[in-house]
Enzyme design. Structure first.
Site, PDB file in Angstrom:
ATOM      1  CG  ASN A  34      58.198 -28.693  14.868  1.00  0.00           C
ATOM      2  OD1 ASN A  34      58.840 -29.288  13.999  1.00  0.00           O
ATOM      3  ND2 ASN A  34      58.689 -27.655  15.522  1.00  0.00           N
ATOM      4  CB  SER A 130      67.718 -39.985  -1.540  1.00  0.00           C
ATOM      5  OG  SER A 130      68.461 -39.175  -2.436  1.00  0.00           O
ATOM      6  CE  LYS A 185      69.592 -40.253   1.658  1.00  0.00           C
ATOM      7  NZ  LYS A 185      70.442 -39.231   2.221  1.00  0.00           N
ATOM      8  CG  HIS A 188      72.022 -42.118  -2.311  1.00  0.00           C
ATOM      9  ND1 HIS A 188      72.076 -40.826  -1.820  1.00  0.00           N
ATOM     10  CD2 HIS A 188      71.189 -42.072  -3.378  1.00  0.00           C
ATOM     11  CE1 HIS A 188      71.333 -40.039  -2.560  1.00  0.00           C
ATOM     12  NE2 HIS A 188      70.778 -40.761  -3.512  1.00  0.00           N
ATOM     13  CG  ASN A 189      73.839 -39.130   1.248  1.00  0.00           C
ATOM     14  OD1 ASN A 189      72.919 -39.585   0.576  1.00  0.00           O
ATOM     15  ND2 ASN A 189      73.634 -38.311   2.248  1.00  0.00           N
ATOM     16  CD  GLU A 192      73.909 -36.245  -2.972  1.00  0.00           C
ATOM     17  OE1 GLU A 192      74.045 -35.180  -2.335  1.00  0.00           O
ATOM     18  OE2 GLU A 192      72.991 -37.064  -2.749  1.00  0.00           O
ATOM     19  CE  LYS A 262      73.083 -29.983   5.607  1.00  0.00           C
ATOM     20  NZ  LYS A 262      71.606 -30.028   5.580  1.00  0.00           N
TER      21      LYS A 262
END
Length: 484
Positions: A34, A130, A185, A188-189, A192, A262
């Site tokens: 990190n 996801s 993806k 997909h969002n 959603e 977002k």
């Protein structure tokens, strides 16, 4: 513990921590890094204590700790941070090593990065992940795309950590080249967004029109979750309705009605505009969030702009069933539009997308997981070239049978001044799609009148374009024919 790790991960926020714990629990040794190195030590002394992790304090240490070909996965903020880490990693890696972006990156960035990383002799994967924090730990849905040669080296890891459908099929499989994984993806969002808005509209109708309490709505959503609407989002909605604040009142009613976002829903809408695909329901869902964010303006307008006061007359129980039917039909339209966008984008970007398998990837682990996805899998297995989901025999019968209830719910809502943008958009799309002749003939005449943009004729072959001198003094010169 192994001397070398199977995979390395950069980014120990909650998603990163949960994902590496998932990997370790499946027998993999994971090296972790990190940017704020204190997080590495905190993790190793906390949730990662006594487990097969290799903590590293520099990227050099991370890369050195990995088995070859090295696999480095990033779970960092989309955008510049991804590019920055790629630049730092490239000099440390050797030909054939693999960089993986597991964040919510915009697919054009993944297309660009795949080409760039491959030009350096390395391999690149952009994968959708996801399922949120819970999915990362218990089993997410994974949608990888990028350098196809990289898939055999990460397949075992991805499929072991992913969610599984009832027969054990993993919710992780190769989607396609370059940006295909992140594109899927993104869609997909977008779906959603649509699902969440449709459920919210159903809640609003029950609350404002039918006068139902949160406890009563909890019972309805819990019951719906036992049938065709069985899904993660319906299930959590039932839980939300039952949740009480400290004073015993429903917490949902104390939450400010200003939704955040977002950007992935917006990206889906932009991609649809680029492809010329009518993604009306999902785009309305994005705009519904934007309208909700104008809270102060709406409060002021509510005092200035009168409308009808909701008042329901009739059989409440029967109307709730009609609402369930309308919600299910609208949900089908949302997926139909999303799949149409994937189909057209696959042609544009030369992706070989397996639409049935994509439904399986979404069947477990992800936010839009639902029993309904099995029907989509079957539809594309029966006809891989299905032009539109609502032309599949199962879905065709559902939307045909839903029409009366669907129309009643939308019309009653509008008559009572209740905004149902996504449910109405779904019905309007259905009516537009099933209409053989739309009023676009007048639109084309208007375009030709003011801009000489030309038109085609129904009594001549497609591809022949005509211009009319509508006023008698406009001339015969036509504008270049193009579609934008």
């Amino acid at each position: 513990m192994k001397k070398k790790a199977d995979i390395g991960l950069i980014g120990l926020a909650v998603m990163g921590e949960n994902l590496v714990l998932n990997m370790e629990s499946k027998g993999f040794t994971v090296a972790v890094f990190n940017r704020t190195v204190e997080k590495v030590d905190r993790f190793l002394n906390g949730r990662g204590s006594g487990k097969n992790f290799i903590g590293t304090h520099t990227l050099e240490e991370l890369v050195e700790s990995l088995e070859r070909p090295r696999k480095v996965m990033m779970l960092v903020k989309a955008g510049k941070p991804v590019d920055d880490f790629i630049e730092k990693l490239i000099p440390l890696l050797a030909p054939g090593d693999i960089i993986i972006d597991g964040g919510n990156s915009h697919f054009p960035d993944t297309i660009r990065r795949t080409k760039y990383v491959e030009s350096k002799g390395l391999l690149y994967i952009g994968t959708g992940v996801s399922g949120g924090e819970e999915g990362a730990l218990a089993g997410p849905s994974l949608m990888p795309g990028g350098s196809r040669e990289a898939w055999p080296y990460v397949k075992d890891i991805f499929q072991k950590i992913s969610a599984k459908v009832e027969d054990g099929t993993p919710c992780a499989d190769w989607v396609g080249d370059n940006g295909a994984g992140h594109f899927v993806k993104m869609v997909h969002n977008g779906i959603e967004y649509g699902d969440m808005q449709l459920i919210s509209e159903a809640y609003f109708i029950m609350k404002k029109l039918l006068g139902m309490t949160a406890d009563e709505m909890h019972e309805v959503f819990a019951e719906w979750n036992k049938g065709e609407l069985d899904s993660y989002l319906i299930g959590i909605t039932a839980d939300i309705m039952a949740f009480k604040d400290k004073d015993g009142e429903p917490l949902v009613e104390k939450i400010l009605d200003a939704a955040g976002q977002k950007g992935t829903g917006k990206w889906t809408g932009i991609a649809a505009l680029d492809e010329g695909v009518p993604l009306t329901l999902i785009v309305e869902s994005v705009f519904a969030r934007a309208l909700s964010a104008q809270k102060e303006e709406r409060v002021a307008a509510s005092k200035e702009l009168p409308g009808p006061q909701p008042a329901f007359e009739g059989d409440k129980k029967a109307f709730i069933e009609e609402l369930r039917t309308a919600l299910y039909a609208s949900k089908i339209i949302s997926y139909a539009q999303g799949y149409t966008l994937m189909r057209d984008a696959a042609r544009t970007y030369d992706w070989d997308l397996d639409f049935g398998r994509i439904a399986q990837l979404w069947r477990g682990g992800c936010i839009i997981r639902s029993a309904f996805l099995d029907k989509i899998y079957e539809a594309y297995r029966n006809n891989p070239n299905l032009p539109n989901l609502i032309l599949d025999p199962y879905f065709k019968s559902i939307v045909e049978g839903a029409q009366a209830s669907w129309r009643k719910v939308v019309s009653v809502s509008l008559d009572n001044g209740l905004p149902v943008p996504s449910m109405a958009a779904a019905l309007t799309y259905f009516d537009g799609y099933r209409t053989g002749r739309l009023p676009a003939n007048l639109l084309q005449a208007q375009r030709d009148y003011f801009g000489a943009h030309t038109y085609e004729r129904i009594d001549r072959p497609r591809g022949e374009f005509f211009h009319t001198n509508w006023t008698g003094h406009g001339g015969d010169t036509a504008s270049t024919t193009y579609n934008a």
